[in-house]
Design a protein around this motif. Structure first.
Motif, PDB file in Angstrom:
ATOM      1  N   GLU A 119       0.843  -1.191   0.000  1.00 50.22           N
ATOM      2  CA  GLU A 119       0.000   0.000   0.000  1.00 50.22           C
ATOM      3  C   GLU A 119       0.882   1.246   0.000  1.00 50.22           C
ATOM      4  OE1 GLU A 119      -3.145   2.219   2.947  1.00 50.22           O
ATOM      5  OE2 GLU A 119      -2.914   0.044   3.110  1.00 50.22           O
ATOM      6  N   GLY A 120       0.572   2.178  -0.880  1.00 46.79           N
ATOM      7  CA  GLY A 120       1.343   3.413  -0.962  1.00 46.79           C
ATOM      8  C   GLY A 120       2.509   3.354  -1.925  1.00 46.79           C
ATOM      9  N   ARG A 147       5.738   6.337  -0.376  1.00 47.93           N
ATOM     10  CA  ARG A 147       5.553   6.964   0.925  1.00 47.93           C
ATOM     11  C   ARG A 147       5.454   5.883   1.992  1.00 47.93           C
ATOM     12  NH1 ARG A 147       0.932   7.215  -1.993  1.00 47.93           N
ATOM     13  NH2 ARG A 147      -0.918   6.344  -1.063  1.00 47.93           N
ATOM     14  N   ARG A 148       5.447   6.300   3.225  1.00 44.00           N
ATOM     15  CA  ARG A 148       5.366   5.374   4.346  1.00 44.00           C
ATOM     16  C   ARG A 148       3.943   4.827   4.429  1.00 44.00           C
ATOM     17  NH1 ARG A 148       8.570   5.664   9.156  1.00 44.00           N
ATOM     18  NH2 ARG A 148       9.225   7.642   8.338  1.00 44.00           N
ATOM     19  N   PRO A 149       3.774   3.499   4.241  1.00 45.65           N
ATOM     20  CA  PRO A 149       2.444   2.921   4.397  1.00 45.65           C
ATOM     21  C   PRO A 149       1.996   2.996   5.855  1.00 45.65           C
ATOM     22  CG  PRO A 149       3.920   1.394   3.282  1.00 45.65           C
ATOM     23  CD  PRO A 149       4.752   2.520   3.815  1.00 45.65           C
ATOM     24  N   PRO A 150       0.701   3.042   6.104  1.00 45.40           N
ATOM     25  CA  PRO A 150       0.230   3.077   7.487  1.00 45.40           C
ATOM     26  C   PRO A 150       0.786   1.897   8.287  1.00 45.40           C
ATOM     27  CG  PRO A 150      -1.594   3.389   5.954  1.00 45.40           C
ATOM     28  CD  PRO A 150      -0.382   3.037   5.137  1.00 45.40           C
ATOM     29  N   GLY A 151       1.353   2.164   9.438  1.00 45.43           N
ATOM     30  CA  GLY A 151       1.870   1.113  10.304  1.00 45.43           C
ATOM     31  C   GLY A 151       3.274   0.656   9.972  1.00 45.43           C
ATOM     32  N   PRO A 155      10.208   4.114   5.536  1.00 45.92           N
ATOM     33  CA  PRO A 155       9.679   4.353   4.192  1.00 45.92           C
ATOM     34  C   PRO A 155       9.900   3.126   3.317  1.00 45.92           C
ATOM     35  CG  PRO A 155      11.098   6.155   4.889  1.00 45.92           C
ATOM     36  CD  PRO A 155      11.237   5.058   5.908  1.00 45.92           C
ATOM     37  N   VAL A 156       8.998   2.891   2.395  1.00 41.64           N
ATOM     38  CA  VAL A 156       9.122   1.747   1.508  1.00 41.64           C
ATOM     39  C   VAL A 156      10.209   2.014   0.480  1.00 41.64           C
ATOM     40  CG1 VAL A 156       7.900   0.380  -0.180  1.00 41.64           C
ATOM     41  CG2 VAL A 156       6.762   1.067   1.901  1.00 41.64           C
ATOM     42  N   SER A 181      10.134  -4.231  -3.181  1.00 40.11           N
ATOM     43  CA  SER A 181      10.153  -2.802  -2.898  1.00 40.11           C
ATOM     44  C   SER A 181       9.910  -2.453  -1.444  1.00 40.11           C
ATOM     45  CB  SER A 181       9.111  -2.125  -3.774  1.00 40.11           C
ATOM     46  OG  SER A 181       7.855  -2.692  -3.516  1.00 40.11           O
ATOM     47  N   ALA A 182      10.080  -3.379  -0.528  1.00 37.86           N
ATOM     48  CA  ALA A 182       9.867  -3.012   0.865  1.00 37.86           C
ATOM     49  C   ALA A 182      10.659  -3.906   1.795  1.00 37.86           C
ATOM     50  CB  ALA A 182       8.398  -3.145   1.217  1.00 37.86           C
ATOM     51  N   ALA A 183      10.919  -3.414   2.964  1.00 42.76           N
ATOM     52  CA  ALA A 183      11.577  -4.202   3.995  1.00 42.76           C
ATOM     53  C   ALA A 183      10.516  -5.011   4.717  1.00 42.76           C
ATOM     54  CB  ALA A 183      12.283  -3.288   4.992  1.00 42.76           C
TER      55      ALA A 183
END
Length: 185
Positions: A119-120, A147-151, A155-156, A181-183
């Protein structure tokens, strides 16, 4: 960590990809499982040179995505390609990460189509780890409008600052590492 490696991706594959996989297993004991996706007989032939590590599992595939193929078309038409089957391992939860030295466009298209983005995140980011004159180098190809997804804890993706290192989940493979694309949080 459980890794799916596209053993047929890249120049001189599967010889170089399998040799790199064997080196990674020796150097990184935290790798719990290494799935090698590709032609089983070709991968086994490369493993005959002295590797009997029980963490390796070969996933046989019958197709390879060529460097001249359109990425989205290749993913849609070649369901049994080594890169597509590696992505499927992550989708099913059998693997945590995907590594490929092959067709970057097919890897990005395949992960976006099959895994979707968080998300985001509108576009995935890519992390390349390399060595030059005994120094580790990191290069980032950023997705845009991230952008930073909620929770989320970080940042992604970003614009090249230290937070983008978290995209690679702390795994430092010498040659290359294509990351989602994310940790993991």
């Amino acid at each position: 960590m459980r890794i799916a490696l596209d053993a047929m991706g890249g120049d001189y594959a599967p010889r170089n990809t399998v040799a790199g996989a064997v080196m990674a297993l020796k150097e990184y004991p935290k790798i719990e499982k290494l799935f090698l996706t590709g032609d089983q007989s070709a991968v086994k032939k490369e493993l005959q040179d002295g590797c009997s590590d029980g963490r390796i599992e070969i996933i046989h595939t019958t197709q390879v995505v060529g460097m001249n193929e359109h990425p989205v078309d290749a993913i849609r038409r070649k369901k049994d390609s080594s890169v597509s089957r590696a992505i499927d391992l992550v989708k099913r939860g059998d693997a945590d990460a995907i590594v490929s030295a092959g067709h970057t466009g097919a890897m990005v298209a395949g992960t976006t189509i099959k895994l979707r983005t968080l998300e985001g995140v509108e576009r995935p980011g890519i992390c390349l780890l390399s060595s030059y004159r005994a120094q580790r180098l990191r290069a980032y190809r950023r997705g845009r409008k991230c952008r930073r997804p909620p929770g989320a804890h970080a940042p992604v993706c970003d614009h090249g600052n230290g937070a983008s290192r978290s995209m690679c989940w702390g795994l430092k493979i010498r040659r290359w590492d294509l990351c989602r694309s994310a940790a993991k949080t």
